[in-house]
Design a protein around this motif. Structure first.
Motif, PDB file in Angstrom:
ATOM      1  N   TYR A 114     -42.375 137.986   2.803  1.00 55.79           N
ATOM      2  CA  TYR A 114     -43.638 137.412   3.298  1.00 55.79           C
ATOM      3  C   TYR A 114     -44.774 138.080   2.540  1.00 55.79           C
ATOM      4  CZ  TYR A 114     -47.005 135.367   6.540  1.00 55.79           C
ATOM      5  OH  TYR A 114     -48.025 134.630   7.071  1.00 55.79           O
ATOM      6  N   GLY A 115     -45.817 137.303   2.274  1.00 60.59           N
ATOM      7  CA  GLY A 115     -46.952 137.856   1.549  1.00 60.59           C
ATOM      8  C   GLY A 115     -46.568 138.262   0.140  1.00 60.59           C
ATOM      9  N   GLU A 116     -47.144 139.362  -0.314  1.00 55.89           N
ATOM     10  CA  GLU A 116     -46.843 139.868  -1.652  1.00 55.89           C
ATOM     11  C   GLU A 116     -45.705 140.897  -1.589  1.00 55.89           C
ATOM     12  OE1 GLU A 116     -48.288 138.840  -4.468  1.00 55.89           O
ATOM     13  OE2 GLU A 116     -49.541 137.420  -3.349  1.00 55.89           O
ATOM     14  N   LYS A 117     -44.917 140.953  -2.635  1.00 55.81           N
ATOM     15  CA  LYS A 117     -43.856 141.936  -2.716  1.00 55.81           C
ATOM     16  C   LYS A 117     -44.376 143.209  -3.373  1.00 55.81           C
ATOM     17  CE  LYS A 117     -39.195 142.762  -4.505  1.00 55.81           C
ATOM     18  NZ  LYS A 117     -38.041 142.209  -5.250  1.00 55.81           N
ATOM     19  N   GLY A 118     -44.090 144.348  -2.760  1.00 55.62           N
ATOM     20  CA  GLY A 118     -44.494 145.610  -3.365  1.00 55.62           C
ATOM     21  C   GLY A 118     -45.011 146.603  -2.352  1.00 55.62           C
ATOM     22  N   LEU A 119     -45.989 147.393  -2.786  1.00 52.56           N
ATOM     23  CA  LEU A 119     -46.587 148.437  -1.966  1.00 52.56           C
ATOM     24  C   LEU A 119     -48.025 148.069  -1.610  1.00 52.56           C
ATOM     25  CD1 LEU A 119     -45.383 151.513  -4.066  1.00 52.56           C
ATOM     26  CD2 LEU A 119     -44.256 150.498  -2.073  1.00 52.56           C
ATOM     27  N   VAL A 120     -48.535 148.659  -0.548  1.00 50.39           N
ATOM     28  CA  VAL A 120     -49.910 148.359  -0.145  1.00 50.39           C
ATOM     29  C   VAL A 120     -50.899 148.715  -1.249  1.00 50.39           C
ATOM     30  CG1 VAL A 120     -49.514 148.531   2.341  1.00 50.39           C
ATOM     31  CG2 VAL A 120     -50.041 150.596   1.037  1.00 50.39           C
ATOM     32  N   THR A 121     -50.611 149.764  -2.001  1.00 50.11           N
ATOM     33  CA  THR A 121     -51.537 150.174  -3.060  1.00 50.11           C
ATOM     34  C   THR A 121     -51.578 149.172  -4.210  1.00 50.11           C
ATOM     35  OG1 THR A 121     -49.744 151.613  -3.837  1.00 50.11           O
ATOM     36  CG2 THR A 121     -51.517 152.636  -2.578  1.00 50.11           C
ATOM     37  N   ASP A 122     -50.564 148.304  -4.320  1.00 45.81           N
ATOM     38  CA  ASP A 122     -50.578 147.277  -5.363  1.00 45.81           C
ATOM     39  C   ASP A 122     -51.683 146.258  -5.132  1.00 45.81           C
ATOM     40  OD1 ASP A 122     -48.324 148.478  -6.454  1.00 45.81           O
ATOM     41  OD2 ASP A 122     -46.929 147.151  -5.397  1.00 45.81           O
ATOM     42  N   MET A 123     -52.173 146.163  -3.889  1.00 44.11           N
ATOM     43  CA  MET A 123     -53.151 145.135  -3.543  1.00 44.11           C
ATOM     44  C   MET A 123     -54.591 145.613  -3.615  1.00 44.11           C
ATOM     45  SD  MET A 123     -51.268 142.546  -2.943  1.00 44.11           S
ATOM     46  CE  MET A 123     -52.536 141.472  -2.304  1.00 44.11           C
ATOM     47  N   ILE A 124     -54.797 146.891  -3.821  1.00 47.76           N
ATOM     48  CA  ILE A 124     -56.153 147.438  -3.743  1.00 47.76           C
ATOM     49  C   ILE A 124     -57.089 146.798  -4.765  1.00 47.76           C
ATOM     50  CG2 ILE A 124     -57.526 149.543  -4.063  1.00 47.76           C
ATOM     51  CD1 ILE A 124     -55.245 151.090  -2.757  1.00 47.76           C
ATOM     52  N   GLU A 125     -56.579 146.493  -5.947  1.00 44.29           N
ATOM     53  CA  GLU A 125     -57.422 145.895  -6.978  1.00 44.29           C
ATOM     54  C   GLU A 125     -57.863 144.482  -6.623  1.00 44.29           C
ATOM     55  OE1 GLU A 125     -55.514 146.057 -10.737  1.00 44.29           O
ATOM     56  OE2 GLU A 125     -55.684 148.244 -10.935  1.00 44.29           O
ATOM     57  N   GLN A 126     -57.209 143.846  -5.660  1.00 44.01           N
ATOM     58  CA  GLN A 126     -57.537 142.463  -5.308  1.00 44.01           C
ATOM     59  C   GLN A 126     -58.600 142.352  -4.223  1.00 44.01           C
ATOM     60  OE1 GLN A 126     -54.345 139.640  -4.918  1.00 44.01           O
ATOM     61  NE2 GLN A 126     -52.889 140.960  -5.985  1.00 44.01           N
ATOM     62  N   VAL A 127     -58.959 143.454  -3.595  1.00 45.69           N
ATOM     63  CA  VAL A 127     -59.962 143.386  -2.531  1.00 45.69           C
ATOM     64  C   VAL A 127     -61.362 143.489  -3.121  1.00 45.69           C
ATOM     65  CG1 VAL A 127     -58.332 144.450  -0.938  1.00 45.69           C
ATOM     66  CG2 VAL A 127     -60.044 145.871  -2.084  1.00 45.69           C
ATOM     67  N   GLU A 128     -62.343 143.040  -2.357  1.00 41.69           N
ATOM     68  CA  GLU A 128     -63.734 143.172  -2.763  1.00 41.69           C
ATOM     69  C   GLU A 128     -64.175 144.626  -2.602  1.00 41.69           C
ATOM     70  OE1 GLU A 128     -66.101 140.407  -0.580  1.00 41.69           O
ATOM     71  OE2 GLU A 128     -64.783 138.704  -1.043  1.00 41.69           O
ATOM     72  N   ASP A 129     -65.308 144.945  -3.201  1.00 44.29           N
ATOM     73  CA  ASP A 129     -65.797 146.320  -3.142  1.00 44.29           C
ATOM     74  C   ASP A 129     -66.020 146.750  -1.694  1.00 44.29           C
ATOM     75  OD1 ASP A 129     -66.601 148.754  -4.235  1.00 44.29           O
ATOM     76  OD2 ASP A 129     -68.716 148.178  -4.139  1.00 44.29           O
ATOM     77  N   PHE A 130     -65.821 148.031  -1.425  1.00 45.09           N
ATOM     78  CA  PHE A 130     -65.971 148.551  -0.063  1.00 45.09           C
ATOM     79  C   PHE A 130     -66.603 149.935  -0.131  1.00 45.09           C
ATOM     80  CE2 PHE A 130     -61.803 149.450  -1.771  1.00 45.09           C
ATOM     81  CZ  PHE A 130     -61.611 150.798  -1.539  1.00 45.09           C
ATOM     82  N   ASP A 131     -67.150 150.376   0.995  1.00 43.77           N
ATOM     83  CA  ASP A 131     -67.856 151.655   1.046  1.00 43.77           C
ATOM     84  C   ASP A 131     -66.971 152.806   1.502  1.00 43.77           C
ATOM     85  OD1 ASP A 131     -70.578 150.654   0.417  1.00 43.77           O
ATOM     86  OD2 ASP A 131     -70.309 149.535   2.282  1.00 43.77           O
ATOM     87  N   ARG A 132     -65.965 152.508   2.318  1.00 44.60           N
ATOM     88  CA  ARG A 132     -65.147 153.551   2.920  1.00 44.60           C
ATOM     89  C   ARG A 132     -63.779 152.974   3.228  1.00 44.60           C
ATOM     90  NH1 ARG A 132     -67.127 156.317   8.524  1.00 44.60           N
ATOM     91  NH2 ARG A 132     -68.850 157.003   7.170  1.00 44.60           N
ATOM     92  N   TYR A 133     -62.762 153.816   3.216  1.00 40.12           N
ATOM     93  CA  TYR A 133     -61.437 153.323   3.590  1.00 40.12           C
ATOM     94  C   TYR A 133     -60.820 154.190   4.680  1.00 40.12           C
ATOM     95  CZ  TYR A 133     -58.969 156.998   0.925  1.00 40.12           C
ATOM     96  OH  TYR A 133     -58.476 158.193   0.469  1.00 40.12           O
ATOM     97  N   TYR A 134     -59.923 153.563   5.430  1.00 42.38           N
ATOM     98  CA  TYR A 134     -59.151 154.236   6.474  1.00 42.38           C
ATOM     99  C   TYR A 134     -57.686 153.852   6.268  1.00 42.38           C
ATOM    100  CZ  TYR A 134     -63.661 154.430   9.011  1.00 42.38           C
ATOM    101  OH  TYR A 134     -64.966 154.630   9.383  1.00 42.38           O
TER     102      TYR A 134
END
Length: 252
Positions: A167-187
């Motif tokens: 389901y969704g994308e195959k891989g690790l959560v960190t593989d998707m970070i480049e696909q998100v819009e800019d953000f100020d803070r992460y949790y």
């Protein structure tokens, strides 16, 4: 302040493979709990309590929601409790929950893995009420273990990642970070290896990590859940000083 209370189970559902959601009623816990904190639950036939993160706080109905994965005899026994039963609980535990000092102009990225997803949902609801823009990346073993996708989608754009690509994308959560819009803070909350990679990947933004850890006492007396930090003492207790720490404070 941590209280020892009885919490009534008012709802119980299996929402994914080996994953149980319980809604617990108690006016003290529901009034005092904050995103990022957890409950330390006594389970029949087991000496040590089980630390379970809070997934939702409903102050109006005086309930909190917890999710847990059945991974051993303790959580297996907890899953056998039924609606109407009472749980012996210490809570709300955690000296440090998620900081929520953001304004409407700011945006956040939430990164959760498996059973690390529930406390991020609690955080997401509070930040959404403040008008903060939310993006989320949620990782699961496979489709059958996935939960809360729709709930997160109601609060912001959500990406799902599965280890096997079912389901969704195959891989690790960190593989998707480049696909998100800019953000100020992460949790982020999840297994330690995941948190380590998240911290290494997002090194140019302020972040906060919530740690899942086996605990004995849950109140800071036994030193069984310490984590290495860059402070003068060198180590801090996850149950008392955490479970949330600034990413640049901990040494993983």
């Amino acid at each position: 302040m941590i209280k020892k209370v009885k919490m009534k189970i008012v709802s119980k559902n299996q929402i994914a493979k080996e994953t149980v959601e319980m809604v617990l009623e108690n006016d003290i816990i529901s009034e005092q709990a904050k995103p990022g904190q957890f409950l330390h639950i006594s389970v029949a036939g087991h000496t040590l309590r089980r630390p379970i993160s809070i997934a939702h706080i409903d102050r109006q109905n005086k309930t909190v929601t917890i999710l847990f994965k059945i991974i051993g005899s303790g959580t297996g026994t907890l899953a056998k409790y039924q609606v109407g039963d009472y749980l012996d609980v210490l809570g709300p535990n955690g000296g440090n929950g998620f900081p929520t000092d953001l304004s409407q102009e700011e945006s956040v990225l939430l990164i959760g893995g498996g059973i690390g997803v529930p406390p991020l949902y609690c955080l997401a609801r509070e930040l959404h009420q403040k008008g903060v823009k939310i993006q989320a990346i949620l990782g699961f073993q496979s489709k059958e273990y996935m939960f809360y996708e729709e709930k997160f989608n109601d609060l912001g754009k959500t990406f799902i990642v599965t280890n096997d690509g079912s389901y969704g994308e195959k891989g690790l959560v960190t593989d998707m970070i480049e696909q998100v819009e800019d953000f100020d803070r992460y949790y982020s909350c999840g297994p330690l290896p995941m948190l380590r990679v998240v911290k290494e990947t997002i090194h140019d933004k302020p972040g906060f990590l919530s740690f899942e850890e086996r605990m004995a006492c849950g109140i800071g007396a036994c030193f069984s859940c310490v984590i290495h930090t860059d402070t003068e003492t060198g180590y801090k207790k996850i149950c008392q000083d955490g479970p949330v720490f600034a990413a640049n404070e901990v040494m993983l």
